[in-house]
Design a protein around this motif. Structure first.
Motif, PDB file in Angstrom:
ATOM      1  N   GLN A 232       0.833  -1.210   0.000  1.00 49.32           N
ATOM      2  CA  GLN A 232       0.000   0.000   0.000  1.00 49.32           C
ATOM      3  C   GLN A 232       0.865   1.256   0.000  1.00 49.32           C
ATOM      4  OE1 GLN A 232      -2.623  -0.371   3.342  1.00 49.32           O
ATOM      5  NE2 GLN A 232      -3.741  -2.114   2.482  1.00 49.32           N
ATOM      6  N   THR A 233       1.956   1.220   0.775  1.00 51.59           N
ATOM      7  CA  THR A 233       2.863   2.368   0.826  1.00 51.59           C
ATOM      8  C   THR A 233       3.505   2.615  -0.530  1.00 51.59           C
ATOM      9  OG1 THR A 233       3.343   1.988   3.168  1.00 51.59           O
ATOM     10  CG2 THR A 233       4.924   3.312   1.935  1.00 51.59           C
ATOM     11  N   GLU A 235       2.336   1.769  -3.469  1.00 49.28           N
ATOM     12  CA  GLU A 235       1.317   2.266  -4.400  1.00 49.28           C
ATOM     13  C   GLU A 235       1.017   3.738  -4.143  1.00 49.28           C
ATOM     14  OE1 GLU A 235      -1.278  -1.741  -5.420  1.00 49.28           O
ATOM     15  OE2 GLU A 235      -1.744  -0.620  -3.592  1.00 49.28           O
ATOM     16  N   GLN A 236       0.944   4.140  -2.872  1.00 52.69           N
ATOM     17  CA  GLN A 236       0.657   5.530  -2.536  1.00 52.69           C
ATOM     18  C   GLN A 236       1.797   6.437  -2.986  1.00 52.69           C
ATOM     19  OE1 GLN A 236      -0.057   5.405   1.672  1.00 52.69           O
ATOM     20  NE2 GLN A 236      -2.071   4.429   1.463  1.00 52.69           N
ATOM     21  N   GLN A 237       3.031   5.981  -2.790  1.00 51.08           N
ATOM     22  CA  GLN A 237       4.177   6.792  -3.195  1.00 51.08           C
ATOM     23  C   GLN A 237       4.225   6.959  -4.714  1.00 51.08           C
ATOM     24  OE1 GLN A 237       7.498   4.725  -1.451  1.00 51.08           O
ATOM     25  NE2 GLN A 237       7.314   5.790   0.512  1.00 51.08           N
ATOM     26  N   ALA A 239       1.643   6.807  -6.717  1.00 57.91           N
ATOM     27  CA  ALA A 239       0.526   7.676  -7.107  1.00 57.91           C
ATOM     28  C   ALA A 239       0.857   9.140  -6.830  1.00 57.91           C
ATOM     29  CB  ALA A 239      -0.742   7.263  -6.362  1.00 57.91           C
ATOM     30  N   GLY A 240       1.537   9.393  -5.689  1.00 58.94           N
ATOM     31  CA  GLY A 240       1.904  10.748  -5.330  1.00 58.94           C
ATOM     32  C   GLY A 240       2.898  11.365  -6.295  1.00 58.94           C
ATOM     33  N   ARG A 241       3.677  10.532  -6.948  1.00 61.27           N
ATOM     34  CA  ARG A 241       4.667  11.021  -7.906  1.00 61.27           C
ATOM     35  C   ARG A 241       4.127  11.029  -9.338  1.00 61.27           C
ATOM     36  NH1 ARG A 241       9.635   7.292  -5.588  1.00 61.27           N
ATOM     37  NH2 ARG A 241       9.840   8.321  -3.557  1.00 61.27           N
ATOM     38  N   GLY A 242       2.854  10.685  -9.449  1.00 61.90           N
ATOM     39  CA  GLY A 242       2.244  10.662 -10.770  1.00 61.90           C
ATOM     40  C   GLY A 242       2.691   9.498 -11.622  1.00 61.90           C
TER      41      GLY A 242
END
Length: 263
Positions: A232-233, A235-237, A239-242
């Motif tokens: 999950q971490t 994937e979130q990272q 997503a945050g970087r586009g």
């Protein structure tokens, strides 16, 4: 040790006397540490007895720092356990050999050792790499003869019908077949990006159902939840970087693409 030497150092004063022919269960370190985590968990939960350490000059030239701060040469270790009508030899390790000749030599030595106790079946646990994250890892399998393959369906094991299994996980069951010893390789579905306790749990549950042994899975379940949090971490990272996240389970094809089944 001279070049390509393999040395067994025994810790037990006497070799185990099994009531039944033992299964040899192997968890070599590989992608996602799928097999190693599973076998280490069995050894810990069953309080298996340490028999011997196996050293090879083909292991990487480094030492492993243990939890007590001491160091050891890289090695493989063999344990024994028996309960009811089931007997086990369990192999775990810090490394696989770094060259093909030494892999063959180590496989021969391990099978020679197991044969002393009448072992007639070898299980190896490995990783089925897909490159995608999944919620519920599936278990794939291959075996040395059709009768073993025929039993896969009742354990929800998906049959592999192409590709290769690299390293010791494939080699040892291939050599076992030449010796008239049955072999099965179970592979847990994993992305290949992280140490994957979820895949380890899936493949271990399948193995335990096959050999009819019960093991407390609580500690491995905790590690599997840690794997979920790590994914999950990531994937979130991303997503945050586009960045595009790895394919989700819903986007995954029914059968993962053939990546050459890396163990």
């Amino acid at each position: 040790m001279p070049a390509d030497e393999i040395q067994f150092v025994y810790s037990a004063k006497e070799m185990p006397k099994f009531a039944t022919e033992p299964h040899l269960l192997c968890g070599f370190p590989g992608s996602g540490y799928v097999g190693k985590l599973a076998i280490d968990h069995i050894i810990q939960e069953l309080h298996a007895t340490h028999i011997a350490d196996v050293y090879s000059s083909s292991f990487p030239p480094q030492v492993v720092i243990r939890t007590d701060g001491t160091v050891d040469l890289m090695k493989n270790s063999i344990f024994s356990w028996q309960g009811g009508e089931t007997s086990l030899l369990l192999l775990t390790g810090d490394s696989q050999p770094t060259n093909p000749d030494s892999e063959y030599a180590l496989a021969e030595h391990i099978l020679n050792f197991a044969s002393q106790f009448g072992a007639k079946h070898v299980f190896t646990l490995a990783a089925y790499i897909t490159g995608v994250f999944v919620d519920k890892p599936r278990v794939f399998g291959t075996a040395t003869d059709a009768s073993l393959v025929g039993s896969f369906a009742q354990h929800n094991v998906l049959l592999m019908d192409s590709g290769t299994i690299t390293g010791m996980n494939g080699l040892i069951i291939g050599i076992a077949k030449l010796r008239g010893i049955s072999g099965t390789c179970l592979l847990g579905e994993t992305s290949g990006y992280v140490v994957d306790a979820k895949a380890s749990k899936a493949v271990l549950e399948t193995l335990l159902s096959m050999i009819k042994v019960k093991v407390d899975m609580s500690n491995l379940e905790k590690r599997a939840k840690d794997t979920e949090m790590l994914i999950q971490t990531i994937e979130q990272q991303m997503a945050g970087r586009g960045m595009p996240a790895p394919e989700s389970q819903q986007q995954q094809p029914q059968k993962p693409r053939n990546t050459g089944y890396i163990s």
